[in-house]
Design a protein around this motif. Structure first.
Motif, PDB file in Angstrom:
ATOM      1  N   GLU A  65       0.870  -1.165   0.000  1.00 18.62           N
ATOM      2  CA  GLU A  65       0.000   0.000   0.000  1.00 18.62           C
ATOM      3  C   GLU A  65       0.917   1.227   0.000  1.00 18.62           C
ATOM      4  N   PRO A  66       0.710   2.201  -0.895  1.00 15.64           N
ATOM      5  CA  PRO A  66       1.661   3.295  -1.077  1.00 15.64           C
ATOM      6  C   PRO A  66       1.967   4.118   0.176  1.00 15.64           C
ATOM      7  N   LEU A  67       0.979   4.456   0.991  1.00 12.84           N
ATOM      8  CA  LEU A  67       1.239   5.255   2.184  1.00 12.84           C
ATOM      9  C   LEU A  67       2.071   4.472   3.199  1.00 12.84           C
ATOM     10  N   PHE A  68       1.783   3.191   3.353  1.00 12.62           N
ATOM     11  CA  PHE A  68       2.552   2.351   4.273  1.00 12.62           C
ATOM     12  C   PHE A  68       4.011   2.288   3.826  1.00 12.62           C
ATOM     13  N   LEU A  69       4.232   2.121   2.535  1.00 16.21           N
ATOM     14  CA  LEU A  69       5.590   2.068   1.998  1.00 16.21           C
ATOM     15  C   LEU A  69       6.294   3.405   2.186  1.00 16.21           C
ATOM     16  N   PHE A  70       5.595   4.515   1.970  1.00 11.85           N
ATOM     17  CA  PHE A  70       6.160   5.854   2.121  1.00 11.85           C
ATOM     18  C   PHE A  70       6.591   6.112   3.568  1.00 11.85           C
ATOM     19  N   LEU A  71       5.845   5.616   4.525  1.00 11.02           N
ATOM     20  CA  LEU A  71       6.139   5.872   5.929  1.00 11.02           C
ATOM     21  C   LEU A  71       7.134   4.892   6.543  1.00 11.02           C
ATOM     22  N   THR A  72       7.274   3.714   5.949  1.00  7.91           N
ATOM     23  CA  THR A  72       8.123   2.686   6.569  1.00  7.91           C
ATOM     24  C   THR A  72       9.249   2.183   5.678  1.00  7.91           C
ATOM     25  N   GLY A  73       9.040   2.182   4.373  1.00  2.00           N
ATOM     26  CA  GLY A  73      10.008   1.569   3.475  1.00  2.00           C
ATOM     27  C   GLY A  73       9.917   0.057   3.479  1.00  2.00           C
ATOM     28  N   ILE A  74       8.913  -0.481   4.135  1.00  2.00           N
ATOM     29  CA  ILE A  74       8.779  -1.938   4.274  1.00  2.00           C
ATOM     30  C   ILE A  74       7.829  -2.488   3.224  1.00  2.00           C
ATOM     31  N   ASN A  75       8.297  -3.462   2.479  1.00  2.00           N
ATOM     32  CA  ASN A  75       7.488  -4.136   1.474  1.00  2.00           C
ATOM     33  C   ASN A  75       7.213  -5.556   1.963  1.00  2.00           C
ATOM     34  N   GLN A  76       6.395  -5.644   2.981  1.00  2.00           N
ATOM     35  CA  GLN A  76       6.060  -6.925   3.586  1.00  2.00           C
ATOM     36  C   GLN A  76       4.560  -6.941   3.819  1.00  2.00           C
ATOM     37  N   ARG A  77       3.892  -7.957   3.360  1.00  2.00           N
ATOM     38  CA  ARG A  77       2.441  -7.982   3.520  1.00  2.00           C
ATOM     39  C   ARG A  77       2.059  -8.316   4.954  1.00  2.00           C
ATOM     40  N   ASN A  78       0.827  -7.936   5.309  1.00  2.00           N
ATOM     41  CA  ASN A  78       0.242  -8.199   6.619  1.00  2.00           C
ATOM     42  C   ASN A  78       0.992  -7.541   7.780  1.00  2.00           C
ATOM     43  N   ALA A  79       1.667  -6.435   7.519  1.00  2.00           N
ATOM     44  CA  ALA A  79       2.334  -5.690   8.587  1.00  2.00           C
ATOM     45  C   ALA A  79       1.394  -4.602   9.098  1.00  2.00           C
ATOM     46  N   ILE A  80       1.652  -4.128  10.297  1.00  2.00           N
ATOM     47  CA  ILE A  80       0.842  -3.078  10.902  1.00  2.00           C
ATOM     48  C   ILE A  80       1.777  -1.995  11.425  1.00  2.00           C
ATOM     49  N   LEU A  81       1.437  -0.745  11.146  1.00  2.00           N
ATOM     50  CA  LEU A  81       2.175   0.399  11.661  1.00  2.00           C
ATOM     51  C   LEU A  81       1.279   1.126  12.658  1.00  2.00           C
ATOM     52  N   ILE A  82       1.783   1.310  13.868  1.00  2.00           N
ATOM     53  CA  ILE A  82       1.045   2.051  14.894  1.00  2.00           C
ATOM     54  C   ILE A  82       1.863   3.278  15.257  1.00  2.00           C
ATOM     55  N   ILE A  83       1.274   4.442  15.076  1.00  2.00           N
ATOM     56  CA  ILE A  83       1.897   5.706  15.451  1.00  2.00           C
ATOM     57  C   ILE A  83       1.106   6.260  16.624  1.00  2.00           C
ATOM     58  N   ASP A  84       1.750   6.384  17.760  1.00  2.00           N
ATOM     59  CA  ASP A  84       1.104   6.919  18.957  1.00  2.00           C
ATOM     60  C   ASP A  84       1.821   8.190  19.361  1.00  2.00           C
ATOM     61  N   SER A  85       1.328   9.313  18.884  1.00  2.00           N
ATOM     62  CA  SER A  85       1.992  10.576  19.162  1.00  2.00           C
ATOM     63  C   SER A  85       1.830  11.014  20.614  1.00  2.00           C
ATOM     64  N   ARG A  86       0.880  10.429  21.324  1.00  2.00           N
ATOM     65  CA  ARG A  86       0.710  10.748  22.748  1.00  2.00           C
ATOM     66  C   ARG A  86       1.914  10.298  23.564  1.00  2.00           C
ATOM     67  N   ASN A  87       2.534   9.191  23.126  1.00  2.00           N
ATOM     68  CA  ASN A  87       3.697   8.629  23.832  1.00  2.00           C
ATOM     69  C   ASN A  87       4.977   8.735  23.013  1.00  2.00           C
ATOM     70  N   ASN A  88       4.965   9.549  21.970  1.00  2.00           N
ATOM     71  CA  ASN A  88       6.112   9.693  21.070  1.00  2.00           C
ATOM     72  C   ASN A  88       6.604   8.349  20.547  1.00  2.00           C
ATOM     73  N   SER A  89       5.670   7.500  20.170  1.00  2.00           N
ATOM     74  CA  SER A  89       5.991   6.180  19.625  1.00  2.00           C
ATOM     75  C   SER A  89       5.717   6.209  18.126  1.00  2.00           C
ATOM     76  N   TYR A  90       6.798   6.205  17.340  1.00  2.00           N
ATOM     77  CA  TYR A  90       6.688   6.331  15.899  1.00  2.00           C
ATOM     78  C   TYR A  90       7.248   5.102  15.218  1.00  2.00           C
TER      79      TYR A  90
END
Length: 90
Positions: A65-90
């Protein structure tokens, strides 16, 4: 003679040939996190490699998915990205 095996991550992680690509992707996630003061959850593509995608070149092995690739550089299916700005977890 070195018997250690070398792992090729070239099909999993894209670095675009730039220095310190991990920092570039982290900066992108921080920028997105600064725009939202809560939790953001993004899911990677669930499709198999080499499947035809309307937003990708049909003969190119990227299926991410283009946005996932743009934010992570990871080309792996079934991955999950969690960004929690409340705890500075990127």
């Amino acid at each position: 003679m070195n018997n250690q095996s070398t792992i090729d991550y070239s099909s999993i992680f894209f670095d675009d040939g730039v220095k310190n690509p991990q920092q570039r992707f982290l900066d992108r996630r921080k920028k997105l996190g600064s725009l939202c003061k809560d939790v953001i959850v993004l899911f990677a593509s669930e499709t198999q490699f080499n499947e035809i995608q309307p937003w990708a070149y049909a003969d190119h092995p990227i299926c991410q998915e283009p946005l996932f690739l743009f934010l992570t550089g990871i080309n792996q299916r079934n991955a999950i990205l969690i960004i929690d700005s409340r705890n500075n977890s990127y």
